[in-house]
Design a protein around this motif. Structure first.
Motif, short mmCIF file in Angstrom:
data_model
loop_
_atom_site.label_atom_id
_atom_site.label_comp_id
_atom_site.label_asym_id
_atom_site.label_seq_id
_atom_site.Cartn_x
_atom_site.Cartn_y
_atom_site.Cartn_z
N GLU A 73 0.82 -1.21 0.00
CA GLU A 73 0.00 0.00 0.00
C GLU A 73 0.86 1.26 0.00
O GLU A 73 0.53 2.24 -0.66
CB GLU A 73 -0.93 0.00 1.22
CG GLU A 73 -2.08 -0.98 1.14
CD GLU A 73 -3.04 -0.64 0.01
OE1 GLU A 73 -3.22 0.56 -0.27
OE2 GLU A 73 -3.59 -1.57 -0.58
N ASP A 78 -3.01 2.98 -2.22
CA ASP A 78 -3.64 4.26 -1.95
C ASP A 78 -2.77 5.19 -1.11
O ASP A 78 -2.92 6.41 -1.17
CB ASP A 78 -4.98 4.05 -1.23
CG ASP A 78 -6.05 3.54 -2.19
OD1 ASP A 78 -5.87 3.74 -3.41
OD2 ASP A 78 -7.03 2.95 -1.72
N SER A 141 -18.38 -0.41 -4.18
CA SER A 141 -17.05 -0.99 -3.95
C SER A 141 -16.18 -0.05 -3.13
O SER A 141 -15.24 -0.49 -2.45
CB SER A 141 -16.38 -1.28 -5.29
OG SER A 141 -16.25 -0.09 -6.06
N ALA A 142 -16.48 1.26 -3.18
CA ALA A 142 -15.70 2.23 -2.40
C ALA A 142 -15.80 1.96 -0.91
O ALA A 142 -14.88 2.27 -0.14
CB ALA A 142 -16.18 3.65 -2.70
N ARG A 144 -15.93 -1.06 0.56
CA ARG A 144 -14.97 -2.12 0.87
C ARG A 144 -13.55 -1.57 0.81
O ARG A 144 -12.71 -1.91 1.65
CB ARG A 144 -15.14 -3.27 -0.12
CG ARG A 144 -14.27 -4.48 0.18
CD ARG A 144 -14.56 -5.59 -0.83
NE ARG A 144 -13.80 -6.78 -0.51
CZ ARG A 144 -12.55 -6.98 -0.88
NH1 ARG A 144 -11.93 -6.04 -1.56
NH2 ARG A 144 -11.92 -8.09 -0.58
N THR A 145 -13.27 -0.71 -0.18
CA THR A 145 -11.95 -0.11 -0.28
C THR A 145 -11.63 0.73 0.95
O THR A 145 -10.52 0.69 1.49
CB THR A 145 -11.87 0.78 -1.54
OG1 THR A 145 -12.14 -0.03 -2.69
CG2 THR A 145 -10.49 1.41 -1.68
N THR A 149 -8.55 0.03 3.56
CA THR A 149 -7.55 1.05 3.85
C THR A 149 -7.59 1.42 5.32
O THR A 149 -6.58 1.73 5.93
CB THR A 149 -7.80 2.29 2.98
OG1 THR A 149 -7.93 1.89 1.62
CG2 THR A 149 -6.65 3.28 3.10
#
Length: 417
Positions: A73, A78, A141-142, A144-145, A149
């Motif tokens: 990461e 991100d 999906s954002a 889960r992202t 993170t």
């Protein structure tokens, strides 16, 4: 199948429940005998109990995988972009500070329990992702992202590692710590040269772990350091974009099943088995214990407040913004879900109070995590229905004229602002 992030949560839960049932059954002495069974080379100061081997040894595999993910990461994910990372980083920090503060407030009159302040700070990503996968098939999906993170992939585990290394190191032996640099350095050189041979890497990793263990720093930190040493980017000599994954991704693919399917469930099985209520104290007595109450309050109340408050403050007073596909009620559901904490929280409880202690609140940790999971499941399930209706309306529009027409429906997609 064990490479799926959602598999580890159910396995962890099953192992913990089996341990609790066995520890509160007529055969509880057999469980204690298993947990206290000692083995290992005494000459190397590694004659440890099975429970200690699980906490110090098997969890090093879990933290090695976490180290690989953290490195990935930072290098290619991100966290390369401070602006994109600002909101989830702030959310994770808030999700640590507020639960710790509430736990400390509950235990102000219980000085012996204050050492467990970090127990409700960690989120169990496998458990949380399993809940999200079951109830949120239509969620953006954002979401889960953001969860990834917020927790395992980046900040939550990093904060847990720092807390363990700084606050739960009882003594520090400098010589073993300095000697650990030698096998760690050789391991780093080997993986940087893309060496994959287990007979080269495994002895170096084992030597690093043993020396870190001897130094007094918790041995799981060795797993993180080894994970950080592995390169993420493919070697230039490997060729073009079709040359295959980097070594970190390769190791993560190899070790995730061992971590999710063996290391964490065995650790949970050997750690979560405590007699509810201690020595005949009873369930109600255990639920009113300040440590137990602090864990419950920290997970169920502290985590949502910390995550939501930090996210709102960063979005309100900086240039960082919430993903436009998310509404604040979605973040609320996710903030409640962040209260699901188990594997790392169990480890911190053992470091604070000792393995098998009646004060480390394993049963209440499981209860608080399940409570947070159930409340989050209700909120996210309701949001899932909203998004499913939106998706069905858009699909109907496409069937009608080939393109979505937002004016054909009175359903309005939620926005963060």
């Amino acid at each position: 199948m064990l490479r799926k992030e959602t598999i580890g949560g159910p396995l962890l839960l099953v192992a913990a429940v089996l341990a609790l049932v066995w520890a509160n059954s007529p055969w509880s002495e057999a469980y204690e005998s298993l947990r206290s069974w000692r083995f290992g080379p005494a000459a190397l100061h590694l004659d440890l109990s099975a429970a200690t081997w699980a906490a110090d040894g098997l969890l090093a595999i879990f933290f090695f995988v976490a180290g690989l993910e953290l490195k990935r990461e930072f290098v290619a994910g991100d966290l390369r972009s401070p602006r994109r990372a600002a909101v989830p980083i702030a959310a994770a920090v808030g999700g640590v500070i507020v639960p710790a503060g509430l736990f400390a407030a509950v235990n102000l009159q219980n000085p012996g329990g204050l050492s467990g302040w970090a127990i409700p700070t960690a989120t169990d990503i496998a458990f949380a992702l399993a809940v999200l996968a079951v109830v949120g098939r239509c969620l953006p999906s954002a979401l889960r992202t953001f969860l990834l993170t917020l927790t395992l992939a980046v900040v939550d585990d990093l904060l847990a590692i720092v807390i363990i290394a700084v606050f739960y190191t009882a003594h520090l032996s400098v010589l073993p710590m300095l000697l650990a640099v030698i096998p760690l350095g050789l391991f780093t050189v080997a993986v940087q040269r893309r060496v994959r041979s287990w007979w080269v890497l495994l002895p170096l990793a084992a030597a690093t772990w043993a020396l870190v263990h001897a130094s007094g720093v918790h041995a799981t930190v060795a797993g993180v350091l080894l994970g950080f040493a592995v390169p993420v980017v493919r070697s230039r000599r490997a060729g073009g974009p079709d040359a295959g994954p980097g070594l970190a991704e390769h190791f993560e693919h190899r070790f995730r099943p061992l971590s999710a399917g063996v290391a964490v469930p065995v650790f949970a099985f050997l750690s979560a088995g405590v007699a509810i209520g201690g020595q005949g104290g009873g369930l109600m007595t255990s639920l009113t214990d300040p440590v137990a109450v602090g864990i419950m309050v920290g997970l169920v109340i502290g985590k949502p407040i910390g995550v939501m408050a930090a996210t709102w403050l960063v979005a309100r007073f900086t240039h960082a913004r919430l993903d436009p596909d998310l509404a604040w009620v979605d973040v609320l559901g996710l903030a409640i879900l962040a209260g699901v904490g188990f594997a790392v929280s169990l480890l911190i409880g053992e470091l604070a109070f000792g393995i098998g202690s009646e004060q480390d609140g394993q049963a209440q940790l499981l209860t608080g995590s399940l409570t947070a999971a159930l409340i989050a499941a209700v909120v996210l399930r309701l949001r899932n229905r909203v998004y499913r209706r939106i998706h069905e309306a858009e699909a109907a529009d496409r069937d009608h004229d080939g393109v979505p027409d937002i004016y054909d429906t009175d359903l309005e997609r939620p926005h963060a602002t």
